[in-house]
Design an enzyme around this catalytic site. Structure first.
Site, short mmCIF file in Angstrom:
data_model
loop_
_atom_site.label_atom_id
_atom_site.label_comp_id
_atom_site.label_asym_id
_atom_site.label_seq_id
_atom_site.Cartn_x
_atom_site.Cartn_y
_atom_site.Cartn_z
N GLN B 128 -11.69 -10.44 -28.56
CA GLN B 128 -12.75 -9.44 -28.68
C GLN B 128 -12.89 -9.00 -30.13
OE1 GLN B 128 -11.73 -5.50 -27.35
NE2 GLN B 128 -13.70 -5.24 -26.35
N GLY B 129 -14.00 -9.38 -30.75
CA GLY B 129 -14.22 -9.01 -32.14
C GLY B 129 -15.21 -7.87 -32.25
N SER B 131 -13.98 -4.21 -33.29
CA SER B 131 -13.58 -3.29 -34.35
C SER B 131 -13.62 -3.93 -35.73
CB SER B 131 -12.15 -2.79 -34.10
OG SER B 131 -12.05 -2.24 -32.82
N SER B 163 -6.96 -8.70 -30.81
CA SER B 163 -5.82 -9.16 -30.03
C SER B 163 -5.99 -10.63 -29.67
CB SER B 163 -5.68 -8.35 -28.74
OG SER B 163 -5.55 -6.98 -29.03
N GLU B 249 -14.57 -2.02 -17.22
CA GLU B 249 -13.20 -2.31 -17.59
C GLU B 249 -12.22 -1.22 -17.17
OE1 GLU B 249 -12.66 -2.98 -21.76
OE2 GLU B 249 -10.50 -2.81 -21.52
C1 LIG Z 1 -2.87 -2.62 -29.63
C2 LIG Z 1 -4.31 -2.61 -30.01
C3 LIG Z 1 -5.11 -3.66 -29.65
C4 LIG Z 1 -6.46 -3.67 -30.00
N1 LIG Z 1 -7.22 -4.76 -29.67
C5 LIG Z 1 -8.50 -4.81 -30.07
C6 LIG Z 1 -9.27 -5.98 -29.85
O1 LIG Z 1 -8.79 -6.94 -29.25
N2 LIG Z 1 -10.54 -6.01 -30.29
C7 LIG Z 1 -11.11 -4.97 -30.93
O2 LIG Z 1 -12.27 -5.04 -31.27
N3 LIG Z 1 -10.41 -3.84 -31.19
C8 LIG Z 1 -9.10 -3.75 -30.78
N4 LIG Z 1 -8.35 -2.62 -31.04
C9 LIG Z 1 -8.98 -1.56 -31.84
C10 LIG Z 1 -9.17 -0.25 -31.15
O3 LIG Z 1 -10.25 -0.29 -30.26
C11 LIG Z 1 -9.36 0.80 -32.25
O4 LIG Z 1 -8.13 0.89 -32.95
C12 LIG Z 1 -9.74 2.15 -31.75
O5 LIG Z 1 -11.02 2.13 -31.17
C13 LIG Z 1 -9.67 3.22 -32.83
O6 LIG Z 1 -10.35 2.84 -33.99
P1 LIG Z 1 -9.61 2.91 -35.41
O7 LIG Z 1 -8.35 2.20 -35.30
O8 LIG Z 1 -10.59 2.48 -36.43
O9 LIG Z 1 -9.27 4.45 -35.63
P2 LIG Z 1 -10.25 5.56 -36.22
O10 LIG Z 1 -11.56 5.46 -35.56
O11 LIG Z 1 -10.19 5.54 -37.70
O12 LIG Z 1 -9.52 6.87 -35.69
C14 LIG Z 1 -8.41 7.47 -36.38
C15 LIG Z 1 -8.15 8.82 -35.73
O13 LIG Z 1 -9.32 9.64 -35.84
C16 LIG Z 1 -9.73 10.09 -34.58
N5 LIG Z 1 -11.19 10.12 -34.52
C17 LIG Z 1 -12.09 9.20 -34.94
N6 LIG Z 1 -13.33 9.56 -34.66
C18 LIG Z 1 -13.23 10.76 -34.03
C19 LIG Z 1 -14.18 11.66 -33.45
N7 LIG Z 1 -15.49 11.42 -33.44
N8 LIG Z 1 -13.69 12.78 -32.89
C20 LIG Z 1 -12.37 13.04 -32.86
N9 LIG Z 1 -11.45 12.24 -33.37
C21 LIG Z 1 -11.88 11.11 -33.95
C22 LIG Z 1 -9.19 9.05 -33.61
O14 LIG Z 1 -9.05 9.59 -32.31
C23 LIG Z 1 -7.87 8.70 -34.24
O15 LIG Z 1 -6.92 9.66 -33.86
C24 LIG Z 1 -7.01 -2.59 -30.71
C25 LIG Z 1 -6.19 -1.51 -31.06
C26 LIG Z 1 -4.86 -1.52 -30.73
C27 LIG Z 1 -4.00 -0.34 -31.13
#
Ligand SMILES: Cc1cc2nc3c(=O)[nH]c(=O)nc-3n(C[C@H](O)[C@H](O)[C@H](O)COP(=O)(O)OP(=O)(O)OC[C@H]3O[C@@H](n4cnc5c(N)ncnc54)[C@H](O)[C@@H]3O)c2cc1C
Lengths: 373, 387
Positions: B128-129, B131, B163, B249
């Site tokens: 899944q691409g 993020s 992932s 999902e």
């Molecule tokens: C183990 C794992 C597997 C993953 N696998 C995939 C995958 O296969 N494909 C894929 O596309 N993605 C994947 N992800 C990505 C995942 O969906 C994102 O990490 C997640 O959506 C959060 O985005 P970010 O990491 O950019 O954090 P950020 O968006 O930068 O968030 C950082 C912090 O800020 C808070 N925050 C951000 N915006 C807000 C808001 N509006 N209000 C309040 N708080 C906020 C968040 O809650 C968090 O605490 C994976 C992540 C993990 C940990």
């Protein structure tokens, strides 16, 4: 598997909600609470007999009583839905004890007492005294200071001792009980002396026969044991149902307020800190709902313990969060939030405590019986 | 309100149990977590066994090659496979839960015929691409560009936290096909592409997780040509396509793990009994409370599933409520485990320590807890849109 409310169940819930809006609107709750006014006496908080009879006539206490005995002939899930509504409306009174006593009117199950028949119709106000289920005093002492709600308004007391289930005249209990200043202005409380059952029984025998109605006593001790256990479980579940109703109501109160109250030029509900409080409240309420309803269906002791534990938590913590969302208003006597919190505290102390529920669930982890999971 | 199963459902459970009892002993040994090719082979092998026994894509519609099972049957399937200790869906996760259902719902007949059967057979693995480094929670602000050039899109940008990227054949890729401006808000202008991972210009760089493993990766895209016929849904309509999938999902994605939580809890209780920690009333009561939490998660799942069944398979908003509670409980469970296990809690060689570490991702992956709370507040409770 269809773990959703049936149409009949939805209709019942709506019916009870409308009934309570009619016969116990907020104005009546406030009138009652404002009279009681925190000086602790039972002055304002005496039970309204007409209301009680009205609830009886509408079948609130008789939902689970078979039609042959003058009841509605439904089951525990329906009683749970009705009690959820009662909790939502903060309906006062010993609802659980009266409902359980009404259930004892089933012919054949017991030597049916007159109290039971009166409870079915709302003619009798029956409160409860749970003396604990410790069989051997050396194992665990009899509950030292059990609290009894609405004792001064009650006709009778459903007493659950370790080996006995009795319904006895309220005077017999009142003699050895002291009123306390109840934290909940709508729930007067008495503290009873230890070993009350034994003393009451002696007292009962001395009362004149025409004044003392026959106690409800099952034929054998082992049946009493089973009956006491069942009544305790049902009491815990119906109490949990009220906690659920209260927890759901405080979500509504918080959300309504958050939509209306403006600060910094926008509704406070647009602030994420407020949104997240409200979201967590919903999560608690919905988690509690799922176990309370499941326990009503399965009647499993573990499910019931989980239901009481999570519903107590949902009611208490949702009321606190609701108070926070209301700001200064939340700290006033005017807002209803404190009434939800105080009643939730009272109910959390009734029947299965958090400690008891957690111990029961912990023991379940070691049992070899296959659980639902 | 009814928790009893129908005769059909009971029959289904019995057949499945018998099949699992017969089949699981024939599985090869589990590969080492760091052995990616081994993991892929193992997961795909398991999917093939499911396929051959008629359990592939159980909850997919029959016209997409699935079994058209009811949500309740799907629930029973997830419960029984977990209870029997069967493998997780593993590498098949994105294909079976995400890309497949999206293609089934939004794809053309050719697209369905090309991509669905290999997913069901366990022949092709998807990732899944979505993020990007600067677009996580705010997914719609993604910047990976796709410019039309004849019959292909030319894609440039980068994805992160992908992932299983190392072993995937295909990537469900969200790309920007229209620039953000006054007429095109950021949610429009996104398209959903199926990108082959071996296309020229795709570079995968594994990222090390806090558990020391390489579960996810960065994916760099340098002028990768993706045929226009690989676009699922209309151009610039990819956001809607994606939301269709996400709603499917959450309802059931964690069912197996709720069952696993209860199993872990029972194992902890037995361990505590054996090592004397059970005599600590505070700890014992904590485990009791966690049992209540597991019960609630299970009942919440049953509630959501029967709601989905009543409304024709579309899960309601209960998914966010569930995910919030589940991700928190799962982390509390492993904190309690650390108390029970004492010194073993610091031995990274222990399997459950790895599980404890992996549980830390639950409040982040698939929408952080904060984002879930936003969803609950705005979409369920109807609070005004926040900032
Ligand atoms: C183990 C794992 C597997 C993953 N696998 C995939 C995958 O296969 N494909 C894929 O596309 N993605 C994947 N992800 C990505 C995942 O969906 C994102 O990490 C997640 O959506 C959060 O985005 P970010 O990491 O950019 O954090 P950020 O968006 O930068 O968030 C950082 C912090 O800020 C808070 N925050 C951000 N915006 C807000 C808001 N509006 N209000 C309040 N708080 C906020 C968040 O809650 C968090 O605490 C994976 C992540 C993990 C940990």
């Amino acid at each position: 598997m269809d773990f959703q409310l049936t149409d009949d169940q939805r209709a019942l819930r709506t019916g009870v909600r409308e009934l309570l809006e009619r016969c116990f609107p907020r104005t009546r709750l406030r009138a009652m609470v404002d009279m009681a006014d925190g000086d602790g006496a039972e002055r304002g908080a005496g039970l309204d007999r007409a209301l009680w009879r009205g609830l009886g006539a509408a079948g609130l206490f008789a939902l689970r009583v078979p039609e042959s005995a003058g009841g509605v002939g439904l089951g525990l899930p329906e009683a749970v839905l009705a009690f959820e509504e009662a909790g939502r409306a903060l309906l006062p009174g010993p609802l659980v004890a009266t409902e359980l006593t009404a259930g004892l009117s089933v012919p054949g199950a017991l030597a049916a007492g007159e109290w039971a028949a009166d409870a079915v119709r709302g003619e009798a106000v029956v409160t409860a005294l749970d003396e604990g289920d410790a069989l051997d005093e050396r194992d665990a002492p009899v509950k030292e200071d059990a609290l009894v709600e609405h004792l001064a308004s009650a006709d009778a007391v459903l007493v659950l001792g370790p080996t006995a289930v009795e319904v006895i005249a309220a005077e017999a209990v009142a003699r050895s009980a002291e009123p306390i200043r109840s934290v909940d202005p709508a729930t007067p409380l008495h503290r009873t002396a230890p070993y009350r059952t034994a003393r009451c029984r002696t007292a009962q025998r001395r009362t004149a026969p025409e004044r003392a109605r026959p106690p409800v006593v099952p034929p054998g001790a082992s049946e009493a044991l089973g009956l006491a256990a069942r009544l305790r479980r049902e009491a815990a579940l119906l109490t949990a149902a009220q906690q659920l109703g209260s927890a759901c109501r405080t979500v509504e109160l918080a959300v309504d307020h958050a939509k209306r109250r403006t600060q910094f030029g926008r509704p406070i509900g647009a602030f994420q800190a407020v949104q997240h409080l409200c979201a967590q409240m919903l999560v608690r309420a919905e988690s509690a709902r799922s176990v309370v309803y499941a326990a009503a269906v399965t009647e499993d002791p573990g499910d019931i313990a989980a239901a009481k534990l999570l519903a107590d938590e949902a009611a208490v913590r949702n009321a606190r969060d609701c108070l926070q969302v209301h700001g200064g208003m939340g700290f006033t006597w005017e807002a209803d939030v404190h009434l939800h919190l105080k009643r939730a505290w009272v109910r959390a102390g009734q029947w299965q405590s958090a400690a008891a529920a957690e111990e029961e669930l912990a023991a379940g982890l070691l049992s070899t019986v296959e659980t639902c999971l | 309100m009814d928790l009893a199963f129908t005769q059909d459902e009971e029959d289904f459970r019995r057949r499945l149990r018998a099949w699992l009892a017969d089949t699981l002993p024939k599985l090869p040994d589990r590969p080492h977590p760091a052995d990616w090719p081994g993991r892929r082979a193992y997961d795909c092998g398991w999917q093939r066994m499911l396929h051959d026994a008629g359990y592939a894509g159980l909850h997919w519609p029959e016209d997409a090659g699935g079994q058209g099972a009811t949500p309740t049957q799907h629930l029973i399937f997830l419960e029984e496979t977990e209870r029997a200790g069967a493998p997780y869906v593993g590498a098949g996760f994105v294909g079976l839960l995400h890309a497949g259902p999206t293609i089934a719902a939004e794809g053309t007949p050719e697209q369905r015929a090309r991509w669905l059967p290999p997913i069901l057979r366990g022949d092709e693995v998807w990732c899944q691409g979505f993020s990007e480094p600067d677009a996580g929670s705010d997914l719609a602000s993604l910047r990976t560009r796709a410019v039309r050039d004849g019959d292909a899109y030319v894609v440039s940008g980068s994805k992160i936290w992908t992932s299983h990227a190392e072993i995937a054949d295909w990537c469900e890729l969200l790309v920007r096909t229209a620039p953000v401006n006054a007429d095109t808000p950021k949610h429009r202008g996104i398209s959903w592409l199926a990108m082959p991972m071996d296309a020229p210009g795709v570079t995968v760089r594994p990222l090390r997780t806090l558990a020391g493993t390489a579960e996810f990766a960065e994916v760099f895209l340098d002028e990768v040509r993706v045929p226009v016929t690989h676009r699922v849904g209309e151009e610039n309509d990819g956001w809607r396509v994606t939301m269709v999938t996400l709603s499917f999902e959450r309802g059931t994605a964690f069912v197996g793990e709720v069952v696993a939580c209860r199993r872990v809890l029972e194992a902890l209780a037995r361990t505590a009994k054996a090592n004397g920690r059970w005599d600590d009333a505070v700890l014992r009561r904590r485990l009791g409370r966690l049992a209540a939490e597991c019960a609630a998660l299970w009942r919440l799942t049953q509630w959501n599933v029967s709601e989905a069944q009543r409304t024709g398979g579309v899960p309601g908003v209960g998914g966010s409520v569930f995910k919030l509670r589940f991700s928190q409980v799962r982390q509390e469970l492993y904190d309690a485990a650390a108390e029970v296990l004492g010194a073993d809690a610091l031995d990274a060689g222990q399997e459950w320590v790895a599980d404890r570490l992996s549980s830390l991702s639950y409040t982040i992956a698939a929408g952080t807890s904060q984002i879930q709370r936003n969803i609950v507040a705005e979409r369920i409770l109807g609070l005004p849109k926040g900032r």
